[in-house]
Design a protein around this motif. Structure first.
Motif, mmCIF file in Angstrom:
data_model
loop_
_atom_site.group_PDB
_atom_site.id
_atom_site.type_symbol
_atom_site.label_atom_id
_atom_site.label_comp_id
_atom_site.label_asym_id
_atom_site.label_seq_id
_atom_site.Cartn_x
_atom_site.Cartn_y
_atom_site.Cartn_z
ATOM 1 N N ALA A 1 -5.132 21.497 53.991
ATOM 2 C CA ALA A 1 -6.241 22.339 54.439
ATOM 3 C C ALA A 1 -7.516 22.017 53.660
ATOM 4 C CB ALA A 1 -5.878 23.812 54.285
ATOM 5 N N ALA A 2 -7.382 21.770 52.359
ATOM 6 C CA ALA A 2 -8.557 21.438 51.545
ATOM 7 C C ALA A 2 -9.158 20.109 51.975
ATOM 8 C CB ALA A 2 -8.169 21.397 50.064
ATOM 9 N N VAL A 3 -8.321 19.120 52.224
ATOM 10 C CA VAL A 3 -8.811 17.814 52.686
ATOM 11 C C VAL A 3 -9.498 17.974 54.040
ATOM 12 C CG1 VAL A 3 -8.076 15.523 53.500
ATOM 13 C CG2 VAL A 3 -7.153 16.447 51.367
ATOM 14 N N GLY A 4 -8.903 18.754 54.923
ATOM 15 C CA GLY A 4 -9.518 19.008 56.225
ATOM 16 C C GLY A 4 -10.866 19.685 56.098
ATOM 17 N N ALA A 5 -10.976 20.625 55.167
ATOM 18 C CA ALA A 5 -12.251 21.317 54.957
ATOM 19 C C ALA A 5 -13.322 20.359 54.448
ATOM 20 C CB ALA A 5 -12.063 22.476 53.981
ATOM 21 N N VAL A 6 -12.955 19.476 53.540
ATOM 22 C CA VAL A 6 -13.918 18.488 53.019
ATOM 23 C C VAL A 6 -14.356 17.537 54.128
ATOM 24 C CG1 VAL A 6 -14.178 16.519 51.446
ATOM 25 C CG2 VAL A 6 -13.144 18.641 50.632
ATOM 26 N N LEU A 7 -13.410 17.081 54.938
ATOM 27 C CA LEU A 7 -13.769 16.187 56.049
ATOM 28 C C LEU A 7 -14.666 16.883 57.066
ATOM 29 C CD1 LEU A 7 -10.401 14.309 56.639
ATOM 30 C CD2 LEU A 7 -12.485 13.423 55.582
ATOM 31 N N ALA A 8 -14.382 18.144 57.355
ATOM 32 C CA ALA A 8 -15.222 18.904 58.284
ATOM 33 C C ALA A 8 -16.626 19.077 57.723
ATOM 34 C CB ALA A 8 -14.584 20.257 58.578
ATOM 35 N N TRP A 9 -16.720 19.359 56.424
ATOM 36 C CA TRP A 9 -18.035 19.503 55.787
ATOM 37 C C TRP A 9 -18.802 18.183 55.842
ATOM 38 C CZ3 TRP A 9 -20.039 16.825 51.672
ATOM 39 C CH2 TRP A 9 -21.263 17.284 51.188
ATOM 40 N N ALA A 10 -18.120 17.080 55.527
ATOM 41 C CA ALA A 10 -18.783 15.768 55.543
ATOM 42 C C ALA A 10 -19.259 15.427 56.955
ATOM 43 C CB ALA A 10 -17.837 14.701 55.013
ATOM 44 N N TYR A 11 -18.435 15.741 57.956
ATOM 45 C CA TYR A 11 -18.838 15.471 59.339
ATOM 46 C C TYR A 11 -20.047 16.315 59.727
ATOM 47 C CZ TYR A 11 -18.626 14.790 64.351
ATOM 48 O OH TYR A 11 -18.954 14.492 65.646
ATOM 49 N N ALA A 12 -20.044 17.567 59.346
ATOM 50 C CA ALA A 12 -21.155 18.453 59.682
ATOM 51 C C ALA A 12 -22.445 18.043 58.974
ATOM 52 C CB ALA A 12 -20.798 19.896 59.327
ATOM 53 N N ASN A 13 -22.319 17.415 57.818
ATOM 54 C CA ASN A 13 -23.491 17.038 57.031
ATOM 55 C C ASN A 13 -23.723 15.532 57.024
ATOM 56 O OD1 ASN A 13 -24.416 19.632 55.710
ATOM 57 N ND2 ASN A 13 -22.235 19.653 55.270
ATOM 58 N N ARG A 14 -23.190 14.848 58.006
ATOM 59 C CA ARG A 14 -23.247 13.385 58.002
ATOM 60 C C ARG A 14 -24.673 12.849 58.022
ATOM 61 N NH1 ARG A 14 -21.770 15.301 62.801
ATOM 62 N NH2 ARG A 14 -22.661 14.471 64.714
ATOM 63 N N GLY A 15 -25.586 13.550 58.664
ATOM 64 C CA GLY A 15 -26.976 13.082 58.714
ATOM 65 C C GLY A 15 -27.616 13.057 57.342
ATOM 66 N N SER A 16 -27.490 14.148 56.603
ATOM 67 C CA SER A 16 -28.097 14.194 55.267
ATOM 68 C C SER A 16 -27.343 13.285 54.294
ATOM 69 C CB SER A 16 -28.158 15.624 54.746
ATOM 70 O OG SER A 16 -26.869 16.173 54.639
ATOM 71 N N LEU A 17 -26.041 13.152 54.482
ATOM 72 C CA LEU A 17 -25.283 12.240 53.614
ATOM 73 C C LEU A 17 -25.719 10.795 53.843
ATOM 74 C CD1 LEU A 17 -21.704 13.788 53.893
ATOM 75 C CD2 LEU A 17 -23.190 13.811 51.884
ATOM 76 N N LEU A 18 -25.957 10.449 55.102
ATOM 77 C CA LEU A 18 -26.413 9.099 55.414
ATOM 78 C C LEU A 18 -27.812 8.851 54.855
ATOM 79 C CD1 LEU A 18 -25.730 6.461 56.845
ATOM 80 C CD2 LEU A 18 -26.720 7.427 58.928
ATOM 81 N N THR A 19 -28.681 9.850 54.946
ATOM 82 C CA THR A 19 -30.033 9.732 54.384
ATOM 83 C C THR A 19 -29.965 9.519 52.879
ATOM 84 O OG1 THR A 19 -30.944 11.144 56.119
ATOM 85 C CG2 THR A 19 -32.243 10.929 54.104
ATOM 86 N N THR A 20 -29.126 10.295 52.211
ATOM 87 C CA THR A 20 -28.960 10.166 50.757
ATOM 88 C C THR A 20 -28.402 8.791 50.405
ATOM 89 O OG1 THR A 20 -28.599 12.533 50.574
ATOM 90 C CG2 THR A 20 -27.864 11.186 48.723
ATOM 91 N N TRP A 21 -27.405 8.346 51.160
ATOM 92 C CA TRP A 21 -26.782 7.029 50.921
ATOM 93 C C TRP A 21 -27.827 5.919 51.054
ATOM 94 C CZ3 TRP A 21 -22.598 4.709 49.083
ATOM 95 C CH2 TRP A 21 -22.349 3.396 49.440
ATOM 96 N N ASN A 22 -28.631 5.963 52.120
ATOM 97 C CA ASN A 22 -29.636 4.928 52.338
ATOM 98 C C ASN A 22 -30.712 4.957 51.260
ATOM 99 O OD1 ASN A 22 -28.382 3.843 54.583
ATOM 100 N ND2 ASN A 22 -29.427 5.214 55.997
#
Length: 57
Positions: free
Chosen positions: A20-41
């Motif tokens: 459940a914890a892994v699923g929650a982290v993956l869901a959070w990452a998917y929901a925030n993928r735009g800002s994560l990609l911006t930060t990565w770039n």
């Protein structure tokens, strides 16, 4: 079907909680993928600048 003893039950519950914890982290990452990609770039661009500056010295 046999019943689980207490230690087996704790083991199964721990695995379910971990899943459940892994699923929650993956869901959070998917929901925030735009800002994560911006930060990565931005981090990659800054790293490239630092590498270029280091090459000059």
């Amino acid at each position: 079907m046999r019943e689980l003893n207490p230690s087996e039950l704790r083991e199964v519950q721990g695995g379910v909680r971990a899943l459940a914890a892994v699923g929650a982290v993956l869901a959070w990452a998917y929901a925030n993928r735009g800002s994560l990609l911006t930060t990565w770039n931005a981090a990659r661009a800054e790293n490239a600048q630092l590498n270029a500056a280091h090459q000059l010295h």
